[in-house]
Each structure stands twice: as C-alpha cells, then as structure tokens.
Design an enzyme around this catalytic site. Structure first.
Site, PDB file in Angstrom:
ATOM      1  N   CYS A 115       0.835  -1.202   0.000  1.00 47.42           N
ATOM      2  CA  CYS A 115       0.000   0.000   0.000  1.00 47.42           C
ATOM      3  C   CYS A 115       0.875   1.260   0.000  1.00 47.42           C
ATOM      4  CB  CYS A 115      -0.999  -0.037   1.148  1.00 47.42           C
ATOM      5  SG  CYS A 115      -2.479   0.900   0.732  1.00 47.42           S
ATOM      6  N   HIS A 165      -3.765  -5.018   0.515  1.00 48.78           N
ATOM      7  CA  HIS A 165      -3.201  -5.533   1.772  1.00 48.78           C
ATOM      8  C   HIS A 165      -3.277  -7.064   1.823  1.00 48.78           C
ATOM      9  CE1 HIS A 165      -2.607  -1.724   3.901  1.00 48.78           C
ATOM     10  NE2 HIS A 165      -3.659  -1.304   3.221  1.00 48.78           N
ATOM     11  N   GLU A 176      -1.765  -9.017   3.671  1.00 47.69           N
ATOM     12  CA  GLU A 176      -1.647  -9.538   5.046  1.00 47.69           C
ATOM     13  C   GLU A 176      -3.009  -9.836   5.660  1.00 47.69           C
ATOM     14  OE1 GLU A 176      -1.168  -6.421   4.121  1.00 47.69           O
ATOM     15  OE2 GLU A 176      -1.548  -4.975   5.724  1.00 47.69           O
TER      16      GLU A 176
HETATM   17  N1  GLN Z   1      -2.027   6.820   2.665  1.00 50.18           N
HETATM   18  C1  GLN Z   1      -2.117   6.058   1.472  1.00 50.18           C
HETATM   19  C2  GLN Z   1      -3.479   6.191   0.797  1.00 50.18           C
HETATM   20  O1  GLN Z   1      -4.424   6.600   1.411  1.00 50.18           O
HETATM   21  C3  GLN Z   1      -1.804   4.593   1.745  1.00 50.18           C
HETATM   22  C4  GLN Z   1      -2.810   3.919   2.610  1.00 50.18           C
HETATM   23  C5  GLN Z   1      -2.313   2.620   3.199  1.00 50.18           C
HETATM   24  O2  GLN Z   1      -1.136   2.338   3.189  1.00 50.18           O
HETATM   25  N2  GLN Z   1      -3.207   1.827   3.741  1.00 50.18           N
HETATM   26  O3  GLN Z   1      -3.614   5.878  -0.351  1.00 50.18           O
END
Ligand code: GLN
Length: 550
Positions: A384, A509, A511
């Site tokens: 992410c 994600h 995970e």
């Molecule tokens: N801050 C980034 C976004 O909003 C990444 C979010 C995250 O890593 N969950 O896109």
C-alpha cells in the site's frame, strides 16, 4: 422441521484490558471447527466511533478490513486466521453503529411514539443484529470488548444477559477471561482480582459458565478449586491459559484441559474428537525451524506499537513457517532512518518490508530504505503506502522526475501518486476510502503471477491514493513493471522490477488474507527471497574468510 438453531458462546473480559480475549475466542473457534462444527464470530465494541476506521493506530492498533469493505477491529483478524469463517460488516458492532441505526429509526418514526431508551430499544437492536449476523452456523462466538465494569459496555452486557435467558439452558454459555497474576514477592498466584471480576459480572446478572485464566504459570488443582469456590464455576471449567511462545499453541493448550469437550457437552452438541495435527505441525515449525534464521526489517511509523502491524507480523510468521525458517524481526522507525544512514541500519538485513500507512511523517525514511533495497539488491516488499513510495523512489531516482511525490504529502510536487477523480470531492473521512475486495489481473511472466500461480486474483484494499496514470508511460519506459492492474487496466495494483532478486509492491493488503496453514504466496515468496539472500551471504562470508582460504 425448523432451521437448526445457532448456539452461543459469549466472551467477556475482566481485571485488565488486552488480556487476550480475542485469541481465546479465536482458539475456541479453531477447536470447535476441528470438531467439525461451523462457527462464526461477532465482536461488540463499546466505543462511540461507528467503526475504527477513523481512529489512529496508536489508539486502536490495526484496522482489519473484510472482503465487503468494512473497517473493523483487529480481533476479526484473529478470528479469520484461526478459522475458515469469512466475516463481514455484520460481524463487528460498535456503540456508534447501534445508536446510529436506532436514531435513524427514531427519525423515521419507526418507534410509533415510544420514548426511545437503552432498554429495550438499544438492547433490542443489539440482539436482533447479533442474531442476524450468526444465522446458519452451529456455534457463534460473541466477544464483548472492554472490561467488565466499564460504563460503556453495559448495554452490550445487558443484551447478552437477556439473550442468554431467551435462548435457554444448553443453548448459550458465558466465558469470562480474567487475569491470575503471579506476585513474585509472595511467591503466589493471586485469585482475588478474578473473584472481584466475577462478582462484578454476577451483579449485572451474568453467571460465568467457564473461566479462562490468563497466567504466567499453569494453575494448580488447588488454585482452580479456590477460584471455583468463590466464582461458582465448577473447577473443571476453570481453565488456565498460560503465556505461550507461539499463539498457535493456544488451541492445543485449551484442548488439553478439555475445554472443547466441556463446551460441546454443555451446549448439547454431538461432535467428533478434534484432529489438532495441523496446529501441532504449525507450532513445531514455529518453535524449531530447520532452515535457520532470516533477518527482516519492517520500516514503518508505528513500530513502537506492535498491534498496528498485527496481521503483517503474523503473515511474515506464516511465510516463515512455510519456508521452515525463523524470522529475526527488526522493527525500524522510519523517522530514525531520515537521520541515520540506511546502510548502517539496514546493512545486515536479508529483506526489507515497507508496510501501509498514512501521513507524511517518516515517509522520507521509508524512501531511503526503498532506495537502499533497490540499489543493493535486497529483497523488498512494499504494501500500500510501501508500494506508493516505491513508485515515488523510482520516479525520483530512476525516471528522473525531480521531487516526485504523492499528492498526500506534497500537493505542489509532480504527483506520481494522486487521488482518483472519485476521491476528490469527498468530505466525510469515515468509510470513504477504496475499501474491501477488488479483482486484479496479473501480467504473465511476472514474479506476481508466478507467486499466485494465477493471473486473476482478488485482494482487500484500504487507501485513497493511486498511481497517477499520467506518469505511467514514463515509469514503464524506465523499467518499472506494472505486474498487476484492475481488470479495466485503469488502476495499478502491483509493481515489480526486473534485474533485481525480488522487488515487489502491491496497492492492496495481502496480510489480511494470510493464514498459518495457508501462508499468503506473496509472503512465502518474500521470505524465500530473504532466505536465498541469507544463504548467499553466508556462502560469501565463508569464501572470503581467512579460514576458508587456508
Ligand atoms: N495513505 C495512502 C493512501 O491513502 C496509503 C494507505 C495505506 O497504506 N493503507 O492511499
């Protein structure tokens, strides 16, 4: 014939918070599942936030996202890791959610002139949602967050008390998880806090049927009898849950004391003996891996609070179990990397992972770590925000886009990571990110497609920003591989680099979907890459050592 009725286990906690109710509930779920039963879970959280999505990781720990895009409590992560149950937004209720729906019903006039009150309107809302979320399973495990005695949790406990009565004997049991502290000076385990906690629970009308006592040392028969006497719980239902080196040992620890058999007996459920072979195998691999140790750095902002990276940590453990190695975790504060030399901090690690996150603080430190991984050929995995920053790093130092950044951090810089038009005009912060499961198509002949063994996948998201399509061609021309995209190709979902042992980023994600017995392929591959590097380093150390040359 009427549909099969769901039986209920209600888990409460006493004495102190963070006592491990979630793991205890998940482990009981695992045991019941091993007996062939279908289980599900509900977590009741007493706070007034509608969901934990708006809370800081420091307040709440990780936000666990379900397939249907609910931002939920991290205990749902334990439940999904320990069982095959698939949870949705219906499986996590908060005070905020309950009041929000009662108040909207009131505004619509649905209470027909009644004065709307905690009892019966709030408690009815809790009960009906609980029943709805748990239809069609054999056993539903309902965990009430917080500690007995908190003002906030009273409506939930009252709803549980009513439901237990309505369901009748043999259909619902109450499990109370408490602490039995070891007081070194006295050389004794102390039962008084447990006695008081049970007293408090009984005052609100709930007699616990089972006590799970968290302790440093197993409880002796005489301690169990003492607790039994004061709490009115039979001694065989006073279970000790001593600290374990491996959380996946907990189902077996509880099973050895007969908990699953006793629960089934009291719920009038006929079921087979559980096969705990797979759990034993996991624990054995965790405790005694045969392929050595790899050192993995997790470079993040919330490293001081392990709960913020709960699923991530477990997924790495699953990857390690799959590769039969142990991980020496190095949690590195990304802010410190802004001051220190990356080579000094990361010089002896076998792989670097940059997880998700929000806000600018520490981002330059993460970028320094990513640059180090890319230039030195250290296996890298960016999740992410970790992937977004890998794109920023590549844009700045390979594609020559000076000062490239994410619009989240520097609105005036060339935004290689930016908001999609649909995110631009949103004013609410709660539940407005790209959330939940989305399909992704992988390019053949990529590390990603190899790892998954497929080109069509689905993964869970939680972010607002995306790779900016205006820069795609420029990045690709310089060698960035867009290994995964949305099926319509509009969104970049995965990136990787050729001419590097292992450099992979994903916008989602992974995970959130890894399991001890089915490690997520991206984690398995990442740990394997770390192992290959560790082996190569040992070989080169041997070759260059004076002894080897002698
Ligand atoms: N801050 C980034 C976004 O909003 C990444 C979010 C995250 O890593 N969950 O896109």
């Amino acid at each position: 014939m009427s549909a099969k009725r769901t039986k209920y286990l209600f888990t409460t906690g006493g004495v102190v918070s963070s006592i491990g109710k979630g793991l205890a509930s998940a482990s009981i779920g695992a045991l019941l599942e091993a007996r062939g039963l279908r289980v599900t879970f509900v977590k009741l959280d007493p706070y007034i936030n509608v969901d934990p999505g708006t809370m800081s990781p420091y307040q709440h720990g990780e936000v666990y996202v379900t397939d249907d895009g609910a931002e939920t409590d991290l205990d749902l992560g334990h439940y999904e890791r320990f069982t095959v149950a698939r949870l949705t937004r219906a499986n996590n209720l908060t005070t905020g959610k309950i009041y929000q729906s009662v108040i909207s019903k009131e505004r619509r006039g649905e209470y027909l002139g009644a004065t709307v009150q905690v009892i019966p309107h709030i408690t009815d809302e809790i009960k009906s949602r609980l029943v709805e979320a748990t239809e069609g399973v054999d056993v539903a495990i309902v965990e009430i967050g917080g500690t007995v005695g908190d003002i906030e949790s009273l409506p939930f406990l009252e709803a549980v008390r009513q439901l237990k009565l309505e369901l009748g004997v043999g259909n619902a049991l109450s499990i109370h998880v408490t602490l039995v502290p070891w007081i070194g000076a006295a050389g004794e385990l102390k039962t008084k806090p447990t006695q008081h906690s049970v007293k408090e629970l009984r005052e609100i009308g709930i007699q616990p049927d089972v006590l799970i006592c968290r302790t440093e040392k197993p409880l002796s028969r005489s301690i169990k009898e003492k607790i039994s006497l004061f709490s009115n719980v039979p001694a065989e239902l006073v279970i000790s849950a001593p600290d374990v080196d491996c959380i996946y040992a907990l189902p077996e620890t509880l099973h050895e004391q007969g908990i699953d058999e006793l629960l089934c007996d009291r719920l009038n459920i006929w079921s087979r003996l559980p096969d705990l072979g797979p759990w034993k195998h996991i624990v054995e691999r965790f405790l005694r891996p045969t392929q050595g140790t790899v050192r993995i750095a997790v470079v993040g902002k919330y490293v001081h609070l392990k709960d913020s990276y709960k699923s991530l940590h477990e997924s790495l453990v699953h990857g390690a179990i799959d590769n039969d190695v142990r991980i020496d975790f190095q949690y590195v504060d990304s802010e410190a990397l802004e001051r220190d030399d990356a080579a000094k901090t990361l010089g002896d690690v076998d792989a670097i992972l940059v997880p998700g996150g929000f806000g600018e603080r520490g981002t330059e430190g993460k970028i320094a770590a990513i640059r180090y991984a890319r230039e030195k050929g250290v296996p890298f995995f960016g999740i992410c925000l970790g992937m977004q920053l890998a794109v920023v790093e590549f844009a700045r130092h390979v594609a020559g886009i000076a000062n490239a950044n994410s619009a989240e951090f520097d609105p005036s810089a060339p935004a290689v990571i930016d908001l999609m038009p649909e995110q631009r005009n949103l004013r609410d912060k709660g539940a407005t990110m790209r959330l939940g499961a989305y399909p992704c198509t992988l390019a053949p002949d990529t590390l990603a497609a190899q790892a998954y063994g497929s080109t069509e996948i689905s993964e869970r998201h939680r972010h607002r920003y995306e790779v900016n399509n205006d820069f795609r061609d420029q990045l690709v021309a310089k060698g960035l591989v867009l290994s995964g995209t949305s099926p319509d190709k509009r969104l970049v979902e995965m990136i990787e680099l050729r001419n590097h042992p292992y450099f992979v980023g994903c916008q989602f994600h992974p995970e959130l979907k890894s399991r001890p017995m089915a490690a997520h392929p991206l984690f398995t591959r990442f740990v394997r890459a770390a192992l290959e590097r560790a082996r190569a380093r040992t070989r080169s150390a041997v070759e260059t050592s004076p002894v080897a040359h002698a």
